[in-house]
Design a protein around this motif. Structure first.
Motif, short mmCIF file in Angstrom:
data_model
loop_
_atom_site.label_atom_id
_atom_site.label_comp_id
_atom_site.label_asym_id
_atom_site.label_seq_id
_atom_site.Cartn_x
_atom_site.Cartn_y
_atom_site.Cartn_z
N GLY A 129 -39.59 59.88 -29.24
CA GLY A 129 -40.65 60.65 -29.76
C GLY A 129 -40.52 62.26 -29.67
O GLY A 129 -41.61 62.80 -30.14
N THR A 130 -39.40 62.84 -29.12
CA THR A 130 -39.05 63.92 -29.33
C THR A 130 -37.82 64.10 -29.31
O THR A 130 -37.01 63.38 -28.79
CB THR A 130 -39.69 64.61 -27.99
N ILE A 131 -37.26 65.21 -29.98
CA ILE A 131 -35.74 65.54 -29.86
C ILE A 131 -35.56 66.31 -28.58
O ILE A 131 -34.21 66.74 -28.37
CB ILE A 131 -35.17 66.17 -31.27
N PHE A 132 -36.26 66.66 -27.94
CA PHE A 132 -35.92 67.63 -26.89
C PHE A 132 -36.08 66.86 -25.10
O PHE A 132 -36.03 67.65 -24.37
CB PHE A 132 -37.39 68.61 -26.63
N VAL A 133 -35.72 65.46 -25.33
CA VAL A 133 -35.85 65.00 -24.07
C VAL A 133 -34.58 65.45 -23.40
O VAL A 133 -34.42 65.52 -21.95
CB VAL A 133 -35.34 63.50 -24.28
N ARG A 134 -33.45 66.06 -23.96
CA ARG A 134 -32.24 66.54 -23.18
C ARG A 134 -32.60 67.88 -22.24
O ARG A 134 -31.78 68.02 -21.47
CB ARG A 134 -31.20 66.78 -24.17
N ASN A 194 -30.95 59.29 -24.18
CA ASN A 194 -32.38 59.70 -23.70
C ASN A 194 -32.76 58.65 -22.71
O ASN A 194 -33.95 58.22 -22.76
CB ASN A 194 -33.15 59.65 -25.02
N MET A 195 -31.91 58.46 -21.84
CA MET A 195 -32.34 57.28 -20.71
C MET A 195 -32.06 58.25 -19.53
O MET A 195 -31.18 58.81 -19.23
CB MET A 195 -31.59 56.17 -20.81
N VAL A 196 -32.96 57.47 -18.42
CA VAL A 196 -32.83 57.97 -17.07
C VAL A 196 -32.74 56.67 -16.12
O VAL A 196 -33.25 55.57 -16.45
CB VAL A 196 -33.93 58.71 -16.57
N TYR A 197 -32.02 56.67 -15.22
CA TYR A 197 -31.83 55.27 -14.52
C TYR A 197 -32.05 55.90 -12.99
O TYR A 197 -32.03 56.81 -12.39
CB TYR A 197 -30.48 54.85 -14.39
N LEU A 198 -32.43 54.48 -12.13
CA LEU A 198 -32.77 54.46 -10.77
C LEU A 198 -31.86 53.58 -10.17
O LEU A 198 -32.40 52.39 -10.54
CB LEU A 198 -34.10 54.75 -10.32
N GLN A 199 -31.03 53.56 -9.28
CA GLN A 199 -30.18 52.59 -8.70
C GLN A 199 -30.90 52.62 -7.38
O GLN A 199 -30.83 53.70 -6.59
CB GLN A 199 -28.48 52.96 -8.66
N LEU A 254 -41.40 61.95 -17.42
CA LEU A 254 -40.95 63.03 -18.16
C LEU A 254 -41.90 64.30 -18.10
O LEU A 254 -43.09 64.35 -18.51
CB LEU A 254 -40.65 62.51 -19.58
N ASN A 255 -41.35 65.20 -17.94
CA ASN A 255 -41.92 66.69 -18.07
C ASN A 255 -41.45 67.48 -19.02
O ASN A 255 -40.29 67.93 -18.93
CB ASN A 255 -42.07 67.29 -16.67
N LEU A 256 -41.93 68.11 -20.18
CA LEU A 256 -41.68 68.96 -21.23
C LEU A 256 -42.51 69.76 -21.66
O LEU A 256 -43.77 69.47 -21.85
CB LEU A 256 -41.24 67.90 -22.29
N ARG A 257 -42.26 71.14 -21.48
CA ARG A 257 -43.30 72.13 -21.96
C ARG A 257 -44.44 71.96 -20.95
O ARG A 257 -45.43 72.17 -21.46
CB ARG A 257 -43.46 72.33 -23.37
N ARG A 258 -44.35 71.86 -19.79
CA ARG A 258 -45.49 71.77 -18.72
C ARG A 258 -46.45 70.30 -19.17
O ARG A 258 -47.75 70.30 -18.70
CB ARG A 258 -46.53 73.05 -18.90
N MET A 259 -46.02 69.54 -19.93
CA MET A 259 -46.63 68.35 -20.10
C MET A 259 -46.00 67.10 -19.57
O MET A 259 -44.74 67.03 -19.39
CB MET A 259 -46.87 68.02 -21.41
N ASP A 260 -46.95 66.26 -18.70
CA ASP A 260 -46.23 65.20 -18.31
C ASP A 260 -46.42 64.10 -18.97
O ASP A 260 -47.67 63.84 -19.38
CB ASP A 260 -47.08 65.05 -16.87
N TYR A 261 -45.61 62.88 -19.02
CA TYR A 261 -45.48 61.91 -19.71
C TYR A 261 -45.14 60.58 -18.63
O TYR A 261 -44.28 61.02 -18.03
CB TYR A 261 -44.75 62.05 -20.97
#
Length: 116
Positions: free
Chosen positions: A26-31, A77-82, A98-105
C-alpha cells in the motif's frame, strides 16, 4: 492505505523455535519505514517486542534479548521475527508494526502459543 499481513505463528513446546513474517503493502515508502513486532498476552496490554529501522538498527525488549532476532528484506517489503528458546510467557498475539511519517500501522496479529 498501508496494509500489514502476518504469517507464521502456531503452537510450539517450551524451548522450541518459531518464526513469524509480515508483508507490507500500500505504499512505496516501506523501505524507509521502521518496522517491528509487538505482542499482547491475554489480559495484558500490547507491548514492544522488537523494531528495526530502515538502516537496520534493531531494538529489543529485555525479555527477548538473546533469544529473538528481527530482520527485514527491503526488496520484499517484509519483516521477520525468529524466536528461539521460547517460554510459556512468550504466548501472545504477535502484531506486525510499521511507522511511517509519524503514523503507526498494525497487522491483525498472529497467535503464538508456547506450551510448557
Amino acid at each position: 492505505q498501508v496494509q500489514l499481513v502476518e504469517s507464521g505463528g502456531g503452537l510450539v513446546q517450551a524451548g522450541g523455535s518459531l518464526s513469524v513474517s509480515c508483508v507490507a503493502s500500500g505504499t512505496i515508502f516501506v523501505r524507509v519505514a521502521t518496522m517491528g513486532w509487538y505482542r499482547q498476552a491475554p489480559g495484558k496490554q500490547r507491548d514492544l517486542v522488537a523494531t528495526i529501522t530502515s538502516g537496520g538498527y534493531t531494538n529489543y525488549t529485555d525479555s527477548v534479548k538473546g533469544r529473538f532476532a528481527i530482520s527485514r528484506d527491503t526488496s520484499k517489503n517484509m519483516v521477520y521475527l525468529q524466536m528461539n528458546s521460547l517460554k510459556p510467557e512468550d504466548t501472545a498475539v504477535y502484531y506486525c508494526y510499521l511507522n511511517l511519517r509519524r503514523m503507526d500501522y498494525w497487522g491483525k496479529g498472529t497467535l503464538v502459543t508456547v506450551s510448557s
